[in-house]
Structure formats: C-alpha cells, structure tokens
Motif scaffolding. Structure first.
Motif, PDB file in Angstrom:
ATOM      1  N   LYS A 287       6.769   1.669  -8.801  1.00 24.51           N
ATOM      2  CA  LYS A 287       5.866   2.587  -8.113  1.00 24.51           C
ATOM      3  C   LYS A 287       6.210   2.586  -6.629  1.00 24.51           C
ATOM      4  CE  LYS A 287       2.129   1.235 -11.272  1.00 24.51           C
ATOM      5  NZ  LYS A 287       0.777   0.603 -11.358  1.00 24.51           N
ATOM      6  N   LEU A 288       5.893   3.679  -5.966  1.00 25.81           N
ATOM      7  CA  LEU A 288       6.101   3.774  -4.528  1.00 25.81           C
ATOM      8  C   LEU A 288       4.750   3.840  -3.815  1.00 25.81           C
ATOM      9  CD1 LEU A 288       9.065   6.327  -4.187  1.00 25.81           C
ATOM     10  CD2 LEU A 288       9.133   3.822  -4.153  1.00 25.81           C
ATOM     11  N   TYR A 289       4.645   3.056  -2.749  1.00 26.31           N
ATOM     12  CA  TYR A 289       3.439   3.041  -1.939  1.00 26.31           C
ATOM     13  C   TYR A 289       3.819   3.267  -0.486  1.00 26.31           C
ATOM     14  CZ  TYR A 289       1.422   0.663  -6.026  1.00 26.31           C
ATOM     15  OH  TYR A 289       1.010   0.328  -7.291  1.00 26.31           O
ATOM     16  N   ALA A 290       2.911   3.872   0.242  1.00 29.05           N
ATOM     17  CA  ALA A 290       3.087   3.948   1.694  1.00 29.05           C
ATOM     18  C   ALA A 290       2.981   2.533   2.259  1.00 29.05           C
ATOM     19  CB  ALA A 290       2.028   4.864   2.311  1.00 29.05           C
ATOM     20  N   ASP A 293      -0.190   0.050   1.950  1.00 24.62           N
ATOM     21  CA  ASP A 293      -1.177   0.641   1.037  1.00 24.62           C
ATOM     22  C   ASP A 293      -1.857  -0.483   0.243  1.00 24.62           C
ATOM     23  OD1 ASP A 293      -2.589   1.962  -0.946  1.00 24.62           O
ATOM     24  OD2 ASP A 293      -1.085   3.532  -1.167  1.00 24.62           O
ATOM     25  N   PRO A 294      -3.181  -0.615   0.331  1.00 25.09           N
ATOM     26  CA  PRO A 294      -3.885  -1.693  -0.383  1.00 25.09           C
ATOM     27  C   PRO A 294      -3.819  -1.538  -1.897  1.00 25.09           C
ATOM     28  CG  PRO A 294      -5.450  -0.166   0.611  1.00 25.09           C
ATOM     29  CD  PRO A 294      -4.105   0.204   1.145  1.00 25.09           C
ATOM     30  N   ASN A 300       3.848  -7.143  -7.856  1.00 21.81           N
ATOM     31  CA  ASN A 300       5.026  -7.563  -7.104  1.00 21.81           C
ATOM     32  C   ASN A 300       5.385  -6.440  -6.140  1.00 21.81           C
ATOM     33  OD1 ASN A 300       5.432 -10.032  -8.462  1.00 21.81           O
ATOM     34  ND2 ASN A 300       6.570  -9.032 -10.100  1.00 21.81           N
ATOM     35  N   VAL A 301       5.660  -6.764  -4.911  1.00 21.58           N
ATOM     36  CA  VAL A 301       5.942  -5.740  -3.902  1.00 21.58           C
ATOM     37  C   VAL A 301       7.151  -6.145  -3.068  1.00 21.58           C
ATOM     38  CG1 VAL A 301       5.090  -4.531  -1.860  1.00 21.58           C
ATOM     39  CG2 VAL A 301       3.539  -4.993  -3.762  1.00 21.58           C
ATOM     40  N   LEU A 302       8.057  -5.191  -2.884  1.00 21.86           N
ATOM     41  CA  LEU A 302       9.177  -5.360  -1.959  1.00 21.86           C
ATOM     42  C   LEU A 302       9.017  -4.320  -0.850  1.00 21.86           C
ATOM     43  CD1 LEU A 302      12.131  -5.790  -4.508  1.00 21.86           C
ATOM     44  CD2 LEU A 302      10.910  -7.592  -3.255  1.00 21.86           C
ATOM     45  N   PRO A 303       8.723  -4.746   0.376  1.00 19.15           N
ATOM     46  CA  PRO A 303       8.461  -3.802   1.470  1.00 19.15           C
ATOM     47  C   PRO A 303       9.740  -3.377   2.176  1.00 19.15           C
ATOM     48  CG  PRO A 303       8.066  -6.026   2.217  1.00 19.15           C
ATOM     49  CD  PRO A 303       8.470  -6.139   0.775  1.00 19.15           C
ATOM     50  N   GLY A 351       6.685  -1.316  -5.677  1.00 22.04           N
ATOM     51  CA  GLY A 351       5.857  -2.271  -6.398  1.00 22.04           C
ATOM     52  C   GLY A 351       5.963  -2.094  -7.905  1.00 22.04           C
ATOM     53  N   TRP A 352       5.568  -3.128  -8.658  1.00 24.07           N
ATOM     54  CA  TRP A 352       5.555  -3.067 -10.114  1.00 24.07           C
ATOM     55  C   TRP A 352       4.704  -4.213 -10.666  1.00 24.07           C
ATOM     56  CZ3 TRP A 352       9.349  -5.145  -7.159  1.00 24.07           C
ATOM     57  CH2 TRP A 352       9.790  -6.445  -7.472  1.00 24.07           C
TER      58      TRP A 352
END
Length: 379
Positions: A287-290, A293-294, A300-303, A351-352
């Motif tokens: 998934k893509l987040y700004a 983004d809360p 799991n998130v890679l910024p 994220g995923w």
C-alpha cells in the motif's frame, strides 16, 4: 479410475548436457498437473519421456504397477495433444476423432465419437474439415481425438500456445471443465504462469532440470521457497535485510535500518540474529501512504519513497517507487475511487500487513537467468 504416474530418479542426458536431473515425482490419478518453467528447464523432455518419445538415461516411470520406462509409445496408455494439433487435413472432424479407435479395430465407434464431440461441444461440426475450423475449435478436436481412446494419462504439450490471448483464456476454462468431467490424469506443460495457475490442481515449477517447488497454485504464489519461484510465478519485490530475532511465530528483521516482522511459518531463511534474508512482498500486497499518514499504524512501513512512474491499468494502477537505498519497488493499487492516487514525484511510505510478506535465504540471488519474455523481475 486411472493409476498414479510415478517418476523415480529420472535423469535424461544429451552428450554433456543434462536436461532432467534425478527427478522424483508422483502425480495422483485424476489430477490436473502442470509442469511450469522457462525454456530449457526440462519440462518438455519430462513430458516426452512419459510419452515414450525419449528414454530416460537413468530412472523408471510407472503407471500404477506397470513399468512403462522402455515401452513403445503406442503400447502405453498415454496420449498427447500437441501445440500444432496434428489433425489430418484430408479427414473430416468425425474421422479425425475416430482414427485411433479404427486403428485398434474397434467396429462400432459412433457412440464413442459422438460422446467425445459432445464433450468438447463441437458435435455440429462433425463433417467439416480441419481447415474450416478456428484455432480454438481445432484444439478442442485434437483433445477429443485423444480423450476418445480413454488413456490413463493425457499429456498436453503447450496446447494453447498458438491461440490469441482472449481465446487462450477461454480455452483454459474449457480444458479444466473437460478434465473434471472425464476424470483423467492431465499433465500439462507450459511456460505461462497464468495458464498453470488457472487450470492445475498442483504445479511443479522446474529450473535447470530439477523441481524448484511443488504445490497448489496458492501455495506457490503466497509462499515461494526460492527466489526463482518468487520471480517466475508473478512479480515479487525482494529487499535485502538482516534477521534481528527469530521465534516460532514471528521473525524480526532490520530492512535498510527499519524494523519489520514476518510470520515464522513464511520464513525460508535459516539461522538466527545477524543472518541475511531477502524480504519478499507481492506488488498487490503493498500500500502507498502519504508521508506520516497515521493509517499506516500497525503495518510494516518503509518510509522515504518517491513515485517515479504511474501506469493506469484499469482495474489497478502500477506505481514504481524509488526507495532511499536506490531500489525501485513495484506497487499495484486497486482503483476503487476514480481520480485518487499519487502523482510522479510524490513522497510516499510503502506499507503492508506482516502476514503478506515472506522471507527467503539471504545468500540467494534475487535475479534469475531465463528468457526475458517469460519473466518479470523487479529492477
């Protein structure tokens, strides 16, 4: 009911080249089984040995208790459908289907031929010649001609390769329907991943004469056990990381300075803390987040990603996202809301859900040397 097909220690060598290397395989009676792999992986040679068109250098092939390793092709309860159909142009469709029965000196063939033509839904074309039929119709007639002899095993050698995309997809469903109705063992050779996953009960992914992994389409796609399978069966994003902690239920990783987790039963890597690992996530699972983004909480998130390309595909949009360490990740986002999405140059976080990732041995290469037309590798 037909018998199980069993290959034991089968090797086929041509001079100094080994096409099939010590293959052990059992295909249960009545299963739709696919041999999937790139050109030169050994799948067609395996099929030809089952058909009797090649003899194993080493090993045995059995149908139930019957040893067919060295039997002549015409003495095996096996029929083959080839890519070019091999219909007799001077015979009409009825006589093409009846050919094998007449060779066996069966006198009353009408009911068997009519039933076979009805099975492929082409009984109304019985008196036409092959040249008067479309490619898809010819393919079904070739199938009827093979099935009418009621072999224990039906071999399909890239039977849909000559059809256009729309017809090929239609015939995939037809082949599965026919196999279910007749209950014969089908062994299907293909390099088309979608074809194998659509039709087969189980798939063996072959590479360099060996089976890399065998399982249901879902097992192979969701939990690949090698980089070859992960890259050949669909697309995968593979990111280098290091194991920081390992327990039965969860494995913690450091991925480019970021902590992430994967389920323990989806981790093929061996060893404990400090061991290298390849983190794998399918593009549609991402998934893509700004930035910041809360909504990404709990994933799991890679910024630090930057969108470098956007391709609208109708059902979904494909994004290419350049990460801070230089790798480009592929992300498929379903188009649920018209006009939504990110533009080229946008800063994003990727994220995923942890359950949607898998881990492979970190000492394996993420690339695979096969025909580029048969493989999509994330750059």
């Amino acid at each position: 009911m037909t018998s199980d097909l069993t290959l034991t220690g089968v090797t086929k060598s041509f001079a100094d080249f080994t096409a099939v290397d010590d293959l052990d395989l059992t295909i249960p009676a009545g299963e739709f089984f696919a041999l999937l792999g790139p050109s030169g992986c050994g799948k067609t040679t395996t099929l030809r040995m089952i058909a009797g068109l090649e003899e194993p250098t080493v090993g045995t092939i059995h149908l139930g208790d019957l040893d067919i390793t060295h039997a002549k092709p015409y003495k095996r309860p096996v029929n083959t459908v080839f890519q070019n159909y091999a219909l007799f142009p001077h015979l009409d469709i009825y006589e093409n289907v009846a050919f094998g029965l007449r060779r066996r000196r069966i006198k009353d063939v009408k009911k068997q031929v009519d039933d076979a033509l009805e099975l492929v839904e082409l009984g109304h074309l019985a008196r036409r010649k092959p040249a008067q039929l479309s490619g898809g119709q010819q393919q079904r007639i070739a199938l009827a001609r093979a099935i009418v002899n009621r072999p224990d095993v039906l071999l399909l050698d890239e039977p849909l390769g000559a059809l256009d995309l729309k017809l090929r997809r239609q015939m995939q469903l037809e082949l599965k329907r026919i196999q279910t109705e007749v209950g014969l063992t089908f062994v299907h050779v293909t390099h088309d991943q979608e074809e194998a996953m659509t039709m087969a009960d189980r798939v063996a992914v072959m590479n360099l004469g060996k089976i890399e992994q065998l399982g249901t389409p879902q097992e192979l796609y969701e939990t690949p056990r090698s980089t070859f399978v992960a890259n050949f069966l669909g697309q995968s994003n593979l990111v280098e990381g290091t194991i920081t902690a390992s327990e039965a239920d969860v494995v913690a990783l450091d991925v480019q300075g970021r902590g992430v987790t994967i389920p323990g039963d989806r981790c093929m890597a061996v060893g404990g803390a400090g061991e290298p690992i390849l983190l794998g996530v399918r593009p549609e699972k991402l998934k893509l987040y700004a930035d910041g983004d809360p909504a990404a909480a709990g994933e799991n998130v890679l910024p630090g990603g930057v969108v470098t390309d956007v391709s609208y595909l109708g059902v979904s949009t494909q994004y290419l996202v350049r990460m801070p360490w230089g790798q480009t990740l592929t992300v498929f986002v379903q188009n649920l809301v018209a006009g939504a999405g990110f533009a080229v140059g946008a800063g994003v976080e990727v994220g995923w859900q942890p359950v949607n990732s898998f881990g492979l041995r970190g000492d394996a290469t993420a690339g695979v040397e096969v025909d580029p037309d048969e493989l999509v590798v994330v750059p």
